[in-house]
Design a protein around this motif. Structure first.
Motif, short mmCIF file in Angstrom:
data_model
loop_
_atom_site.label_atom_id
_atom_site.label_comp_id
_atom_site.label_asym_id
_atom_site.label_seq_id
_atom_site.Cartn_x
_atom_site.Cartn_y
_atom_site.Cartn_z
N SER A 8 0.83 -1.21 0.00
CA SER A 8 0.00 0.00 0.00
C SER A 8 0.86 1.26 0.00
N TYR A 9 2.00 1.24 0.71
CA TYR A 9 2.90 2.40 0.67
C TYR A 9 3.52 2.57 -0.70
N LEU A 10 3.91 1.49 -1.31
CA LEU A 10 4.48 1.56 -2.66
C LEU A 10 3.44 2.09 -3.64
N ALA A 11 2.22 1.62 -3.52
CA ALA A 11 1.15 2.10 -4.40
C ALA A 11 0.86 3.57 -4.15
N SER A 12 0.87 3.99 -2.89
CA SER A 12 0.60 5.39 -2.57
C SER A 12 1.68 6.31 -3.12
N LEU A 13 2.92 5.91 -2.97
CA LEU A 13 4.02 6.73 -3.48
C LEU A 13 4.03 6.77 -5.00
N SER A 14 3.71 5.65 -5.63
CA SER A 14 3.65 5.67 -7.09
C SER A 14 2.48 6.51 -7.57
N ALA A 15 1.36 6.48 -6.84
CA ALA A 15 0.22 7.31 -7.21
C ALA A 15 0.57 8.79 -7.07
N LEU A 16 1.30 9.13 -6.02
CA LEU A 16 1.72 10.52 -5.85
C LEU A 16 2.67 10.94 -6.96
N GLY A 17 3.56 10.05 -7.34
CA GLY A 17 4.48 10.35 -8.44
C GLY A 17 3.76 10.55 -9.76
N VAL A 18 2.79 9.71 -10.01
CA VAL A 18 2.03 9.82 -11.26
C VAL A 18 1.16 11.07 -11.24
N THR A 53 -6.25 4.73 -9.22
CA THR A 53 -7.34 3.81 -8.89
C THR A 53 -6.80 2.54 -8.26
N ILE A 54 -5.75 1.98 -8.84
CA ILE A 54 -5.14 0.76 -8.28
C ILE A 54 -4.59 1.05 -6.89
N SER A 55 -3.97 2.20 -6.72
CA SER A 55 -3.44 2.57 -5.41
C SER A 55 -4.55 2.68 -4.37
N THR A 56 -5.66 3.28 -4.74
CA THR A 56 -6.77 3.41 -3.80
C THR A 56 -7.32 2.05 -3.42
N ALA A 61 -7.72 -2.30 0.56
CA ALA A 61 -7.48 -3.70 0.89
C ALA A 61 -6.60 -3.83 2.13
N SER A 62 -5.64 -2.92 2.30
CA SER A 62 -4.81 -2.93 3.50
C SER A 62 -5.62 -2.61 4.75
N TRP A 63 -6.51 -1.63 4.64
CA TRP A 63 -7.38 -1.32 5.77
C TRP A 63 -8.24 -2.53 6.13
N LEU A 64 -8.81 -3.16 5.12
CA LEU A 64 -9.69 -4.30 5.36
C LEU A 64 -8.93 -5.48 5.95
N ALA A 65 -7.74 -5.74 5.42
CA ALA A 65 -6.95 -6.86 5.93
C ALA A 65 -6.51 -6.63 7.38
N SER A 66 -6.13 -5.41 7.71
CA SER A 66 -5.73 -5.14 9.09
C SER A 66 -6.92 -5.17 10.03
N TRP A 78 0.44 3.70 10.09
CA TRP A 78 0.93 3.34 8.75
C TRP A 78 -0.19 3.48 7.73
N LEU A 79 -1.35 2.99 8.09
CA LEU A 79 -2.48 3.05 7.17
C LEU A 79 -2.95 4.48 6.95
N CYS A 80 -2.93 5.28 7.99
CA CYS A 80 -3.29 6.69 7.84
C CYS A 80 -2.30 7.40 6.92
N GLY A 81 -1.03 7.03 7.01
CA GLY A 81 -0.02 7.61 6.12
C GLY A 81 -0.27 7.28 4.66
N THR A 82 -0.57 6.01 4.39
CA THR A 82 -0.83 5.63 2.99
C THR A 82 -2.12 6.28 2.49
N THR A 83 -3.10 6.39 3.35
CA THR A 83 -4.35 7.04 2.95
C THR A 83 -4.12 8.52 2.66
N ALA A 84 -3.31 9.18 3.49
CA ALA A 84 -3.03 10.59 3.28
C ALA A 84 -2.25 10.82 1.98
N ILE A 85 -1.28 9.97 1.70
CA ILE A 85 -0.50 10.12 0.47
C ILE A 85 -1.38 9.92 -0.76
#
Length: 107
Positions: A8-18, A53-56, A61-66, A78-85
């Motif tokens: 989820s962090y990787l997806a969030s950072l890639s979404a921010l980059g894109v 969209t994939i990042s979201t 899914a990370s929120w649901l799994a945790s 950690w999850l709040c960080g990925t959500t914020a990014i």
């Protein structure tokens, strides 16, 4: 579980980059760092909505799994960080024209 958080962090950072792919070249031009290599960002911009969209979906899914594994209290920051990014990436994507106009005025 850690796999989902890292993903989820990787997806969030890639979404921010894109999401910043069209704002970043303008910012670099303001600082005098322009060049022909900035044309690469045009190809990235066409995939920005898909990556966001994939990042979201991955963050949800990370929120649901945790939540299901009852580790939400341990991982909430950690999850709040990925959500914020990811949220910031969506904001940048939808306000891209205004940000670019502001940066053009700064030149």
């Amino acid at each position: 579980m850690q796999k989902y958080i890292n993903l989820s962090y990787l997806a969030s950072l890639s979404a921010l980059g894109v999401a910043t792919c069209c704002v970043l070249p303008m910012t670099m031009m303001v600082f005098g760092l322009g060049g022909s290599w900035l044309a690469i960002f045009g190809k990235i911009a066409s995939a920005s909505l898909y990556v966001l969209t994939i990042s979201t979906v991955l963050v949800m899914a990370s929120w649901l799994a945790s939540y299901r594994r009852r580790s939400l209290l341990k991982l909430k920051w950690w999850l709040c960080g990925t959500t914020a990014i990811t949220g910031f990436a969506w904001i940048v994507l939808f306000n891209e024209a205004r940000i670019n106009d502001y940066l053009i005025m700064q030149m």
